[in-house]
Structure formats: C-alpha cells, structure tokens
Scaffold this motif. Structure first.
Motif, PDB file in Angstrom:
ATOM      1  N   ASP A  11      13.470  19.916  36.848  1.00  0.00           N
ATOM      2  CA  ASP A  11      13.207  21.329  36.557  1.00  0.00           C
ATOM      3  C   ASP A  11      13.182  22.152  37.835  1.00  0.00           C
ATOM      4  OD1 ASP A  11      12.345  23.475  34.634  1.00  0.00           O
ATOM      5  OD2 ASP A  11      10.567  23.441  35.907  1.00  0.00           O
ATOM      6  N   LEU A  12      12.616  21.590  38.889  1.00  0.00           N
ATOM      7  CA  LEU A  12      12.567  22.295  40.175  1.00  0.00           C
ATOM      8  C   LEU A  12      13.976  22.517  40.722  1.00  0.00           C
ATOM      9  CD1 LEU A  12      10.951  23.459  42.525  1.00  0.00           C
ATOM     10  CD2 LEU A  12      10.685  21.140  43.401  1.00  0.00           C
ATOM     11  N   VAL A  13      14.838  21.511  40.614  1.00  0.00           N
ATOM     12  CA  VAL A  13      16.210  21.645  41.091  1.00  0.00           C
ATOM     13  C   VAL A  13      16.972  22.652  40.233  1.00  0.00           C
ATOM     14  CG1 VAL A  13      18.382  20.434  41.537  1.00  0.00           C
ATOM     15  CG2 VAL A  13      16.204  19.307  42.022  1.00  0.00           C
ATOM     16  N   LEU A  14      16.765  22.605  38.931  1.00  0.00           N
ATOM     17  CA  LEU A  14      17.433  23.562  38.040  1.00  0.00           C
ATOM     18  C   LEU A  14      17.097  24.988  38.434  1.00  0.00           C
ATOM     19  CD1 LEU A  14      19.029  24.326  35.483  1.00  0.00           C
ATOM     20  CD2 LEU A  14      16.911  23.993  34.186  1.00  0.00           C
ATOM     21  N   ARG A  15      15.840  25.261  38.751  1.00  0.00           N
ATOM     22  CA  ARG A  15      15.413  26.611  39.087  1.00  0.00           C
ATOM     23  C   ARG A  15      15.761  27.004  40.523  1.00  0.00           C
ATOM     24  NH1 ARG A  15      10.340  26.613  39.497  1.00  0.00           N
ATOM     25  NH2 ARG A  15       9.816  24.476  38.897  1.00  0.00           N
TER      26      ARG A  15
END
Length: 257
Positions: A11-15
């Motif tokens: 999720d952190l990479v996606l954002r």
C-alpha cells in the motif's frame, strides 16, 4: 502478522511510488514480498529529507534508517514499523550494507549544496538507484553487477531529470551544467548505458531478471530529453498512462526488460 506487514508495504508503494508498484505487479508473485519491502523502505528513506525544513531532524530520520539496516545486517529485528518488520523477513543480512549506502546518499537531499563534480553525481545515482536493484538481484539469484549498475544509472538519471522542477523550486542546484546541450548529452549517455545493459540481459539470473522491469520508463524519459532537453523544466517527461502500461506489459511478457 507478516502478511499484514507486506500488505502495508504494498500500500505504501502504491501511494508513494506507483510506477514501481506497477513493475512489481508485472513481476512473478514469488518476487513481490521482497520487492514491496525494499521499495516501501525506499519510499520512506527518499521522503525523509523532505518532510521537514529542519536539517537536524532530517538527519535524524535518515540515521534511524541507518540504525535499522545496521541491526538487520547483524541478524537482528529492528523495532519501529511494518516496513522494517517485512525487511527482517526477506532481506539477507549481507545485503543491508547496500541499503545503508542508499540512506547515506540521501543526505544530499537535505542540503542545498550542488554536487561536487560528475563523479559525485554518479555516486548519488548509483547509491540511490542501482543499490536498490542490486539488493533484489543478489537476493533472487544474482547477476553481473555492471549490468545492474548500467540499468540503475539510466533509471536513476531518468527519475532525477523528472524531479528537476521540484528540486529547483526547493532551492536545490540539481545539475552540474544546466545548458540544454549538456542536459541532452547527459540523457544520451544514460541511453547508451541502458542499451549496454540490455545487450547483456543474459548475464542476469533468470529468477532475478524481473527485478529489472523497474527500469522500464528510463528509455522513454531519456529519449524525450534527448529530443527536447528543455522538457526537463516542464514536468512532462513521462509517456501517457496507456503507453506506460503497454510498454510494461510488452517487456514483462517478452522478458526483454
């Protein structure tokens, strides 16, 4: 708990880094936990110098990560976040030193001093871009480091050129020579190194090759700068979303990162 940590990393990479997120999703499932953990750490490390105007606080944030990688290098499990917990599951201890170098290189982002010379600029790109790829390649099967460094340089240069408007707005001096012909030559040199890396695809273990999908945007960005070096001031270096997705899909299916 481990599964939740890796979901948090994804999720952190996606954002924070959607292009690398796309590259991970194009890679085999077996590689994703490692890549999401590494790229999530990279998002946090790259962000550390920019979340505060206080240089000392930024230094402390980077030092926190350096301490974490020191612990991981000693086989310990550092406390602190889902990202470090995920790294403790997938990062070999002997690769923590490369990640520490990445943290150290990010100190340039804290201050407004220009790079000392071409070698200093190259070291920054290699430590922040190539090291990230090298850790993943080493962990997943290995390969010739010179291939990784050529691709990492091209990818790091493309990302750096994309960031020039933001760097200049924040008062940094991003380039040693900002003349259009110098910027054009810089991009052309990056394309040469990208081509050299791709000619030696066979020198990367097949299990590690999907890691290098992360550099799929380097070519289009650098070609755009060669065609129009002033484009680095326009925040318009990326291809369209459709072209990005098609290019990534083609490279993923063909194996020709």
């Amino acid at each position: 708990m481990a599964e939740a940590d890796f979901i948090a990393c994804a999720d952190l990479v996606l954002r924070g880094d959607p292009d690398r997120f796309m590259a991970v999703m194009a890679a085999p499932v077996a590689t994703r936990d490692l890549l999401f953990a590494l790229y999530a750490a990279n998002v946090e490390i790259a962000r550390a110098p920019w979340v505060t105007q206080e240089e000392m606080i930024a230094e402390m944030r980077l030092q926190w990560w350096r301490d974490a990688f020191e612990a991981l290098g000693q086989g310990k499990r550092p406390r602190g976040s889902e990202v470090t917990a995920a790294l403790a599951e997938v990062l070999p201890a002997d690769q923590a030193g490369l990640m520490d170098q990445l943290c150290a290189a990010r100190r340039w982002d804290i201050y407004k001093d220009p790079f000392e010379d071409a070698a200093d600029f190259e070291s920054y790109l290699q430590d922040t871009s190539s090291n990230l790829l090298q850790v993943a390649v080493n962990t997943l099967g290995g390969g010739d480091a010179s291939v990784v460094r050529d691709l990492g340089y091209a990818q790091g240069l493309a990302n750096f050129l994309r960031a020039i408007p933001a760097l200049e707005q924040s008062g940094r001096v991003p380039l040693l020579d900002g003349r259009p012909e110098a910027v054009q030559a810089l991009a052309a040199g990056g394309l040469e190194r990208l081509a050299r890396a791709r000619r030696r695809r066979g020198d990367i273990h097949r299990d590690a090759a999907p890691v290098l999908l992360a550099g799929w945007l380097a070519g289009p960005v650098l070609k755009r700068v060669v065609e129009n070096p002033m484009a680095v001031l326009e925040e318009a270096l990326l291809p369209s979303e459709a072209a990005k997705r098609f290019g990534l899909m083609w490279r993923s299916v063909s194996g020709r990162w």
